[in-house]
Design an enzyme around this catalytic site. Structure first.
Site, mmCIF file in Angstrom:
data_model
loop_
_atom_site.group_PDB
_atom_site.id
_atom_site.type_symbol
_atom_site.label_atom_id
_atom_site.label_comp_id
_atom_site.label_asym_id
_atom_site.label_seq_id
_atom_site.Cartn_x
_atom_site.Cartn_y
_atom_site.Cartn_z
ATOM 1 N N GLU A 101 0.846 -1.206 0.000
ATOM 2 C CA GLU A 101 0.000 0.000 0.000
ATOM 3 C C GLU A 101 0.873 1.245 0.000
ATOM 4 O O GLU A 101 1.958 1.236 0.582
ATOM 5 C CB GLU A 101 -0.841 0.019 1.291
ATOM 6 C CG GLU A 101 -2.245 -0.502 1.152
ATOM 7 C CD GLU A 101 -3.227 0.544 0.639
ATOM 8 O OE1 GLU A 101 -2.838 1.447 -0.130
ATOM 9 O OE2 GLU A 101 -4.402 0.446 1.006
ATOM 10 N N ASP A 102 0.376 2.321 -0.597
ATOM 11 C CA ASP A 102 1.118 3.584 -0.541
ATOM 12 C C ASP A 102 0.995 4.222 0.851
ATOM 13 O O ASP A 102 1.980 4.561 1.471
ATOM 14 C CB ASP A 102 0.651 4.547 -1.653
ATOM 15 C CG ASP A 102 -0.856 4.810 -1.647
ATOM 16 O OD1 ASP A 102 -1.591 4.190 -0.854
ATOM 17 O OD2 ASP A 102 -1.304 5.652 -2.444
HETATM 18 P P1 5GP Z 1 -7.660 4.982 3.697
HETATM 19 O O1 5GP Z 1 -8.687 4.036 3.165
HETATM 20 O O2 5GP Z 1 -6.641 4.364 4.602
HETATM 21 O O3 5GP Z 1 -8.293 6.213 4.313
HETATM 22 O O4 5GP Z 1 -6.976 5.626 2.463
HETATM 23 C C1 5GP Z 1 -6.004 5.078 1.758
HETATM 24 C C2 5GP Z 1 -5.922 5.781 0.424
HETATM 25 O O5 5GP Z 1 -6.249 7.192 0.485
HETATM 26 C C3 5GP Z 1 -4.496 5.735 -0.025
HETATM 27 O O6 5GP Z 1 -4.221 4.518 -0.680
HETATM 28 C C4 5GP Z 1 -4.390 6.959 -0.886
HETATM 29 O O7 5GP Z 1 -4.799 6.667 -2.192
HETATM 30 C C5 5GP Z 1 -5.362 7.961 -0.267
HETATM 31 N N1 5GP Z 1 -4.641 8.893 0.639
HETATM 32 C C6 5GP Z 1 -4.745 8.983 1.970
HETATM 33 N N2 5GP Z 1 -3.948 9.952 2.458
HETATM 34 C C7 5GP Z 1 -3.314 10.492 1.384
HETATM 35 C C8 5GP Z 1 -2.335 11.527 1.233
HETATM 36 O O8 5GP Z 1 -1.851 12.185 2.167
HETATM 37 N N3 5GP Z 1 -1.927 11.776 -0.039
HETATM 38 C C9 5GP Z 1 -2.405 11.102 -1.126
HETATM 39 N N4 5GP Z 1 -1.917 11.450 -2.305
HETATM 40 N N5 5GP Z 1 -3.318 10.121 -1.009
HETATM 41 C C10 5GP Z 1 -3.763 9.818 0.230
#
Ligand code: 5GP
Length: 190
Positions: A101-102
């Site tokens: 995951e990023d």
């Molecule tokens: P989660 O489901 O954990 O809230 O979100 C994960 C996804 O949200 C990541 O894979 C990414 O695509 C996006 N995301 C969350 N925070 C960031 C951020 O600070 N920058 C970017 N570019 N994407 C984010």
């Protein structure tokens, strides 16, 4: 990088530090899965650069696949819905899988992915996240390998985008958007 949109980038993690940390994560995966084949599953699109650097440093037999999802309402709602955009090309049954995951933010995406991947009976399932923003967590999920724990800032670069831009930055940067009144000033009057 020039910004026609008055967006400002502040470097948070430099390329040399990223490289060092990605190598360390790869060494840890190599040690943890010694003698096994490791199947990396990258979450598109943000993890593509992390995965391509990581896989080349893993000293084991490897294979890769990709999955794509989109999350709605993840900004501040615990009710965020995750939808599959692209499924894996092949079965993961019986494989040692590392989900790549990023960034781990609310955890909604990861908890969805873990649920669907566990149903497919991998031999083991681990998570490698380049970045972790624990202060934003809504779902109780953790990565086995974390590149960097970062504060609650919106970051771009090294695969992470803003409206599909900035993925090619070598450093990870905090994106500062102009305040809404500045944007409003730039919209021409009818
Ligand atoms: P989660 O489901 O954990 O809230 O979100 C994960 C996804 O949200 C990541 O894979 C990414 O695509 C996006 N995301 C969350 N925070 C960031 C951020 O600070 N920058 C970017 N570019 N994407 C984010």
């Amino acid at each position: 990088m020039p910004s026609a949109r008055h967006e400002k980038l502040d470097v948070l993690i430099r390329r040399a530090a990223i490289e060092k940390r990605v190598h360390a994560v790869a060494r840890q995966i190599t040690a943890d899965l010694k003698g096994q084949r490791v199947h990396l599953v990258g979450v598109l699109k943000g993890a593509c650069i992390f995965l391509s650097d990581l896989v080349r440093e893993i000293g084991l037999e490897t294979s890769i696949d990709f999955i794509a999802v989109s999350t709605y309402g993840a900004g501040n709602e615990s009710s965020g819905q995750v939808r599959m955009l692209k499924d894996l090309d092949s079965s993961i049954a019986g494989l040692h899988v590392v989900l790549v995951e990023d960034i781990l933010d609310t955890g909604l995406t990861l908890s969805y992915l873990l649920r669907i991947l566990r149903q497919r009976k991998p031999k083991s399932l681990r998570v490698a996240a380049l970045l972790d923003k624990p202060s934003r967590r809504v779902k109780k999920v953790k990565a086995d390998y974390v590149g960097f724990t970062i504060p609650n800032e919106f970051v771009v670069g090294y695969g992470l985008d803003y409206a599909e831009r900035y993925r090619n930055l070598k450093d990870i940067c905090i994106l500062r958007l102009p305040p809404p009144d500045v944007l409003a000033e730039r919209i021409p009057e009818p």
